[in-house]
Design a protein around this motif. Sequence first.
Motif, PDB file in Angstrom:
ATOM      1  N   TYR A   3      -5.207   8.149  -5.108  1.00  0.00           N
ATOM      2  CA  TYR A   3      -4.592   6.942  -5.836  1.00  0.00           C
ATOM      3  C   TYR A   3      -5.647   6.174  -6.433  1.00  0.00           C
ATOM      4  CZ  TYR A   3       0.126   8.627  -4.977  1.00  0.00           C
ATOM      5  OH  TYR A   3       1.140   9.519  -4.880  1.00  0.00           O
ATOM      6  N   SER A  34       2.465   1.805  -3.406  1.00  0.00           N
ATOM      7  CA  SER A  34       1.552   2.204  -4.273  1.00  0.00           C
ATOM      8  C   SER A  34       1.287   3.531  -4.294  1.00  0.00           C
ATOM      9  CB  SER A  34       0.407   1.347  -4.352  1.00  0.00           C
ATOM     10  OG  SER A  34      -0.440   2.031  -3.205  1.00  0.00           O
ATOM     11  N   THR A  91       0.937  -1.084   0.066  1.00  0.00           N
ATOM     12  CA  THR A  91       0.095  -0.152   0.013  1.00  0.00           C
ATOM     13  C   THR A  91       0.795   1.306  -0.072  1.00  0.00           C
ATOM     14  OG1 THR A  91      -1.704  -1.070   1.287  1.00  0.00           O
ATOM     15  CG2 THR A  91      -1.724   1.322   1.309  1.00  0.00           C
ATOM     16  N   GLN A 148      -7.819   4.239  -5.056  1.00  0.00           N
ATOM     17  CA  GLN A 148      -8.307   2.983  -4.178  1.00  0.00           C
ATOM     18  C   GLN A 148      -9.493   3.010  -3.330  1.00  0.00           C
ATOM     19  OE1 GLN A 148      -4.752   2.508  -1.946  1.00  0.00           O
ATOM     20  NE2 GLN A 148      -3.422   1.734  -3.629  1.00  0.00           N
ATOM     21  N   HIS A 178      -6.067   7.414  -0.380  1.00  0.00           N
ATOM     22  CA  HIS A 178      -6.719   6.636  -1.201  1.00  0.00           C
ATOM     23  C   HIS A 178      -7.491   7.104  -2.444  1.00  0.00           C
ATOM     24  CE1 HIS A 178      -5.708   3.116   1.088  1.00  0.00           C
ATOM     25  NE2 HIS A 178      -5.872   3.411   2.170  1.00  0.00           N
TER      26      HIS A 178
END
Length: 127
Positions: free
Chosen positions: A86, A37, A34, A88, A83
Amino acid sequence: MKRVLGYVFLVVLAGVFVMTGYTKVTGAEMMIDTFESFSYPTWTMYLIGALELLSAVGLLIPRTRILASGILTFILIGAVGSHLIYAQYAAIPLPAVLLVANIAVLLVSLHRLEEEESNMDMDIVQA
């Protein structure tokens, strides 16, 4: 009864942060992936994990609850924001719920502090 539910809520919330902080501090593969990323340095994972662990304990201590909740609120704003940035989206609900819970703890704690200070002022005036 209300106080008991409040303490149960705090213990559960602290438990969640112990689990999430532990996964970061121990370098769980999922957390490493995570943070990579997000292009964040690995040391930030360990720092955030340590802050989560310390703040989890701080939530259970009335004198440190406001500080702990404030730290966790900033961490969670960063988590939700990361999040979102990106894309997610599936990972957003947990930190978003924890963010709302932390803001609630922060507001209740600040309200109690304000009441305590007001009562102390009244005691001084009456003396």
